[in-house]
Motif scaffolding. Structure first.
Motif, PDB file in Angstrom:
ATOM      1  N   GLU A  73      28.365  41.046  42.776  1.00 12.15           N
ATOM      2  CA  GLU A  73      29.813  41.921  42.335  1.00 12.15           C
ATOM      3  C   GLU A  73      30.584  41.587  43.762  1.00 12.15           C
ATOM      4  O   GLU A  73      30.429  41.527  44.592  1.00 12.15           O
ATOM      5  N   MET A  74      31.958  40.903  43.307  1.00 10.09           N
ATOM      6  CA  MET A  74      32.567  40.288  44.075  1.00 10.09           C
ATOM      7  C   MET A  74      33.898  41.134  44.184  1.00 10.09           C
ATOM      8  O   MET A  74      34.603  41.589  43.073  1.00 10.09           O
ATOM      9  N   SER A  75      34.355  40.892  45.479  1.00 12.28           N
ATOM     10  CA  SER A  75      35.827  41.741  45.470  1.00 12.28           C
ATOM     11  C   SER A  75      36.886  40.564  45.845  1.00 12.28           C
ATOM     12  O   SER A  75      36.528  39.712  46.556  1.00 12.28           O
ATOM     13  N   ASP A  76      38.203  41.043  45.599  1.00  9.99           N
ATOM     14  CA  ASP A  76      39.173  40.012  46.064  1.00  9.99           C
ATOM     15  C   ASP A  76      39.610  40.425  47.568  1.00  9.99           C
ATOM     16  O   ASP A  76      39.529  41.613  47.980  1.00  9.99           O
ATOM     17  N   TYR A  77      40.078  39.294  48.333  1.00  8.74           N
ATOM     18  CA  TYR A  77      40.367  39.597  49.600  1.00  8.74           C
ATOM     19  C   TYR A  77      41.453  38.492  50.010  1.00  8.74           C
ATOM     20  O   TYR A  77      41.280  37.272  49.595  1.00  8.74           O
ATOM     21  N   GLY A  78      42.497  38.869  50.444  1.00  7.41           N
ATOM     22  CA  GLY A  78      43.473  38.143  50.912  1.00  7.41           C
ATOM     23  C   GLY A  78      44.536  37.513  50.022  1.00  7.41           C
ATOM     24  O   GLY A  78      45.260  36.469  50.396  1.00  7.41           O
ATOM     25  N   ASP A  79      44.454  37.858  48.712  1.00  3.19           N
ATOM     26  CA  ASP A  79      44.850  37.033  47.445  1.00  3.19           C
ATOM     27  C   ASP A  79      44.598  35.439  47.655  1.00  3.19           C
ATOM     28  O   ASP A  79      45.429  34.515  47.377  1.00  3.19           O
TER      29      ASP A  79
ATOM     30  N   LYS B 101      41.861  30.956  38.584  1.00  3.31           N
ATOM     31  CA  LYS B 101      42.495  32.340  39.017  1.00  3.31           C
ATOM     32  C   LYS B 101      42.700  33.263  37.601  1.00  3.31           C
ATOM     33  O   LYS B 101      42.057  34.301  37.585  1.00  3.31           O
ATOM     34  N   ASN B 102      42.742  32.622  36.409  1.00  2.00           N
ATOM     35  CA  ASN B 102      42.768  33.462  35.265  1.00  2.00           C
ATOM     36  C   ASN B 102      41.374  33.697  34.751  1.00  2.00           C
ATOM     37  O   ASN B 102      41.020  34.995  34.798  1.00  2.00           O
ATOM     38  N   LEU B 103      40.319  33.006  35.120  1.00  2.92           N
ATOM     39  CA  LEU B 103      38.794  33.331  34.924  1.00  2.92           C
ATOM     40  C   LEU B 103      38.152  34.372  36.000  1.00  2.92           C
ATOM     41  O   LEU B 103      37.701  35.346  35.667  1.00  2.92           O
ATOM     42  N   LEU B 104      38.757  34.397  37.020  1.00  2.00           N
ATOM     43  CA  LEU B 104      38.522  35.373  38.098  1.00  2.00           C
ATOM     44  C   LEU B 104      38.982  36.705  38.053  1.00  2.00           C
ATOM     45  O   LEU B 104      38.435  37.768  38.359  1.00  2.00           O
ATOM     46  N   GLY B 105      40.401  36.772  37.644  1.00  5.47           N
ATOM     47  CA  GLY B 105      41.057  37.940  37.470  1.00  5.47           C
ATOM     48  C   GLY B 105      41.652  38.391  38.941  1.00  5.47           C
ATOM     49  O   GLY B 105      41.408  37.780  39.637  1.00  5.47           O
ATOM     50  N   GLU B 106      42.339  39.415  38.565  1.00  6.47           N
ATOM     51  CA  GLU B 106      43.122  39.962  40.109  1.00  6.47           C
ATOM     52  C   GLU B 106      42.393  40.990  40.737  1.00  6.47           C
ATOM     53  O   GLU B 106      42.340  41.005  41.824  1.00  6.47           O
TER      54      GLU B 106
END
Length: 208
Positions: free
Chosen positions: A82-88, A147-152
């Motif tokens: 499970e991965m989270s977004d960090y720092g854009d 970016k599109n694949l991973l999402g926001e």
């Protein structure tokens, strides 16, 4: 005169024993180097499969002790993170165990795979400069596509290993499915009829 002959014989015997030890040590050293080279070569032949939803990407691994340990971890089967977004600029998730570190100063690019602090798996979709361990790079994908694949937000990623023969975790299946089909380079196959070979269907390798 007899004393000199005995001394010479003793020296000759000692020399032979030393030479045997030197030869033995040399052989052991050569075997160690050959084993290490074989392990490293095997690691470089492996491809990392990264599955996000119905899309499976391939990544080329670098050659270090970190990727060797990662391959050993994935030898038991696929690993879901499970991965989270960090720092854009990255997606980061925790590994179930700590891997060896080979930290260096790196400026990342989109598609770079990084090991952070030995225990976090990171996919970069933008640039960042820091000291961490390079694991590899995703093949044949642009920054925008990634970016599109991973999402926001958060994303679930499954890691698995494709060995040199390309037949690890393969499912035998002769049925035609309506699911999205990808080749081993991660490109989607638009015409799923009359396929022959190995393809990715629903995140699994399928022989058709």
């Amino acid at each position: 005169m007899m004393l000199k002959k005995l001394n010479f014989a003793s020296v000759k015997l000692l020399y032979r024993r030393l030479m045997k030890k030197v030869i033995s040590i040399s052989i052991m050293f050569m075997l160690t180097v050959m084993t290490a080279c074989s392990q490293n070569s095997s690691t470089m032949d492996n491809k990392l499969l990264i599955t996000v939803g119905n899309t499976t990407l391939t990544a080329t691994l670098v050659n270090n002790s970190s990727t060797v340990a990662l391959c050993e971890l994935l030898a038991d089967g696929p690993l879901t993170i499970e991965m989270s977004d960090y720092g854009d600029f990255e997606k980061v998730g925790s590994l179930p165990e700590t891997l060896p570190r080979n930290d260096e100063r790196i400026t990342t690019e989109a598609g770079d795979l990084i090991l952070y602090l030995g225990s976090s798996f990171v996919i970069y979709y933008d640039t960042n400069t820091w000291n961490f361990t390079r694991l590899g790079k995703i093949d044949n994908i642009s920054q925008q596509e990634l970016k599109n694949l991973l999402g926001e937000g958060d994303v679930t990623v499954t890691l698995s290993i494709q060995d040199a023969a390309g037949i690890k975790d393969v499912v035998l299946n002769d049925e035609t499915k309506e699911s999205a089909i990808y080749d081993l380079s991660g490109k989607r196959v638009t015409d799923g009829k009359n396929l022959k070979g190995i393809y990715i269907v629903d995140g699994k390798k399928v022989i058709k």
